[in-house]
Scaffold this active site. Sequence first.
Site, PDB file in Angstrom:
ATOM      1  N   GLU A 140     -42.094  92.083   9.698  1.00 25.94           N
ATOM      2  CA  GLU A 140     -41.168  92.653  10.591  1.00 25.94           C
ATOM      3  C   GLU A 140     -41.592  92.265  11.843  1.00 25.94           C
ATOM      4  OE1 GLU A 140     -41.346  96.920  10.575  1.00 25.94           O
ATOM      5  OE2 GLU A 140     -40.366  97.026  12.437  1.00 25.94           O
ATOM      6  N   THR A 188     -17.734  95.259  15.943  1.00 29.70           N
ATOM      7  CA  THR A 188     -18.579  94.477  15.579  1.00 29.70           C
ATOM      8  C   THR A 188     -19.215  93.495  16.357  1.00 29.70           C
ATOM      9  OG1 THR A 188     -16.863  92.830  15.076  1.00 29.70           O
ATOM     10  CG2 THR A 188     -17.465  94.409  13.560  1.00 29.70           C
ATOM     11  N   PRO A 190     -21.346  93.701  19.089  1.00 32.51           N
ATOM     12  CA  PRO A 190     -22.705  93.675  19.458  1.00 32.51           C
ATOM     13  C   PRO A 190     -23.287  92.823  18.298  1.00 32.51           C
ATOM     14  CG  PRO A 190     -22.002  95.674  19.860  1.00 32.51           C
ATOM     15  CD  PRO A 190     -20.718  95.029  19.391  1.00 32.51           C
ATOM     16  N   GLN A 192     -22.209  90.417  16.409  1.00 27.73           N
ATOM     17  CA  GLN A 192     -21.958  89.102  16.485  1.00 27.73           C
ATOM     18  C   GLN A 192     -22.821  88.384  17.570  1.00 27.73           C
ATOM     19  OE1 GLN A 192     -17.674  88.163  17.012  1.00 27.73           O
ATOM     20  NE2 GLN A 192     -17.188  90.038  16.177  1.00 27.73           N
ATOM     21  N   CYS A 381     -59.923 116.056  13.524  1.00 24.49           N
ATOM     22  CA  CYS A 381     -60.653 115.368  14.475  1.00 24.49           C
ATOM     23  C   CYS A 381     -60.886 116.102  15.572  1.00 24.49           C
ATOM     24  CB  CYS A 381     -60.008 114.136  14.677  1.00 24.49           C
ATOM     25  SG  CYS A 381     -61.151 112.738  15.268  1.00 24.49           S
ATOM     26  N   GLY A 383     -59.653 118.574  16.854  1.00 22.10           N
ATOM     27  CA  GLY A 383     -59.269 119.995  16.294  1.00 22.10           C
ATOM     28  C   GLY A 383     -60.625 120.534  15.505  1.00 22.10           C
ATOM     29  N   HIS A 520     -59.076 111.655   9.685  1.00 24.79           N
ATOM     30  CA  HIS A 520     -57.618 111.981   9.689  1.00 24.79           C
ATOM     31  C   HIS A 520     -56.890 111.708   8.426  1.00 24.79           C
ATOM     32  CE1 HIS A 520     -57.110 111.934  14.165  1.00 24.79           C
ATOM     33  NE2 HIS A 520     -58.104 111.107  13.970  1.00 24.79           N
ATOM     34  N   GLU A 522     -54.337 112.721   7.331  1.00 20.87           N
ATOM     35  CA  GLU A 522     -52.626 112.577   7.163  1.00 20.87           C
ATOM     36  C   GLU A 522     -52.523 110.887   6.855  1.00 20.87           C
ATOM     37  OE1 GLU A 522     -54.678 113.355   9.712  1.00 20.87           O
ATOM     38  OE2 GLU A 522     -53.855 112.251  11.650  1.00 20.87           O
TER      39      GLU A 522
HETATM   40  N1  GLN Z   1     -61.501 112.877  21.464  1.00 19.51           N
HETATM   41  C1  GLN Z   1     -62.189 112.991  20.247  1.00 19.51           C
HETATM   42  C2  GLN Z   1     -63.173 111.911  19.930  1.00 19.51           C
HETATM   43  O1  GLN Z   1     -63.090 110.842  20.607  1.00 19.51           O
HETATM   44  C3  GLN Z   1     -61.461 113.404  19.041  1.00 19.51           C
HETATM   45  C4  GLN Z   1     -60.501 112.022  18.661  1.00 19.51           C
HETATM   46  C5  GLN Z   1     -59.478 112.334  17.470  1.00 19.51           C
HETATM   47  O2  GLN Z   1     -58.922 113.637  17.664  1.00 19.51           O
HETATM   48  N2  GLN Z   1     -58.798 111.258  17.102  1.00 19.51           N
HETATM   49  O3  GLN Z   1     -64.176 112.002  19.375  1.00 19.51           O
END
Ligand code: GLN
Length: 552
Positions: A140, A188, A190, A192, A381, A383, A520, A522
């Site tokens: 991409e 159409t 844009p 083209q 992290c 958090g 992380h 996620e």
């Molecule tokens: N600011 C924190 C650090 O650098 C946590 C980083 C984060 O949450 N990705 O360690």
Amino acid sequence: MPTRFIFITGGVVSSLGKGLASASLGALLQARGYKVRLRKLDPYLNVDPGTMNPTQHGEVFVTDDGAETDLDLGHYERFTDVSARRSDSVSTGQIYSTLLTKERRGDYLGGTVQVIPHVTDLIKEFILRDTDDEDFILCEIGGTVGDIEGLPFLEAIRQLGWELGRERVMYIHLTLVPYIAAAKELKTKPTQHSVKELRMIGIQPDILLCRAEREIPLAERRKIALFCNIREEAVIAGLDVNSIYEVPRRYSEQGFDKQVLKIFGIEDIGKPDLKKWDDILERVQNPKGEITVAIVGKYTGIGDAYKSLCEALDHAGIANKVKVNIRWVDAAGFENQDVGKMLADVDAVLVPGGFGERGVNGKIAAINYARTHNKPYLGICFGMQLAVIEYARNVLGVKDAASTEFAPYVDGNGKGPLVGLMTEWQRGSVVETRSRGGDLGGTMRLGAYECDIASGSLAEKIYGNARISERHRHRYEVNMQYREEFEKSGMWFSGVSPEGHLPEIVELKKHPWFVGVQFHPELKSRPFAPHPLFASFVKAALAEDKKHKKAA
Ligand code: GLN
């Protein structure tokens, strides 16, 4: 079968969903049994997005091998489950940085260094390097056709089409077919113009993906086909959908994957197996309940800044058959307000990763509320670091406990700050180092690291595993020397790095669900394989929700 290359460019405007279209095509080809890999080429001059503000560029997606990349790589991973590598993401900044190092070294001695052929050669090298036995590599190109900085990339992919031959190279162009309400017509022109722009630089697209709010009538499709030199069946409509999980199915219905194979001359009369996508969609469309999670962060309301996080929560919803609503709480906005008012009716609290001082007090207040009100809490992290700081301040009585990221360390107890800069750590048998005052780009603890989980912990129950691997992106670490004090009073360092130096997971013994993770999670969640931490977190939130309903 030789590896084939599919280049995806965008026209007219940005934000049309090029990343999702690419990820969907990857998923569709995979669903037909092919091996795919997706790559992103970004024309901006930053070496990587690591130093860019998430409000501008969305989240920074981190790969296992520690590259800070564009968030589109997250889509690719989630849609195809192929783990991205450093070599799957490149920017103009990286290309030039390589080029200039080579120039200084004397690699081009005697020659004039130019965009063509030197920059374009490096781009081609990047596209062709580090491949396995993939059937298709999808690349991409970031930005929109017509951008000045995109030109070398377009020239490079044009050359590849010439060099590898059209049997191995295909161009897909994504455009917009807007509906003009006053004229009651889809327009159409844009599209083209965008194709004309591409053809001026020598690229004739094979397939056009036309994003549109409403069905594109046959007459308009024919017009686009005729004016853009594209077969009618290869003009594919991309209509708005309610869920991203619908995208592969809808594109397939329009014949997208079939056209790709046809243009490459691959005989494949079968259909892709989309059962797993349909199953997910079924769950997303028919939730059995809903919960609300408060995300207390700095970039509220900008979903892209927390893209993988939102996706991981959705996946956890899929796992629990519930809809997960997000309440964005601006951490910088409520230091002096009553946090109870903002969080009393949510089912769980999440403080995501973050950097810098702004909003720290709000985040700590939210963590305090979750801890003292038995609300499920997930700290990621920053958090996690702030959860440790909150505990030190309010349970252990260390009023000035902090991270050197936002407060200078003054106390001289010999142990150092509670959360501080690590200058040395270990990855496997290799010791990695960072110097104070060094570069900001690419100098964090980045990428996958292992973590050992204590037996009998909530973390063990969640992961069902004694050793896990998760991706990191941070500069600071919780100081292991304070471990004993925390554990004595009920905050367990239940996950630590294999050599025992770095806390990776903390949890509270006397709390229904309170977990902080230095990594992380996620980034590794998939719709088909929701991450266990998020699945468990949402399950705990569901229990909290039931409690509320009972009390009401
Ligand atoms: N600011 C924190 C650090 O650098 C946590 C980083 C984060 O949450 N990705 O360690």
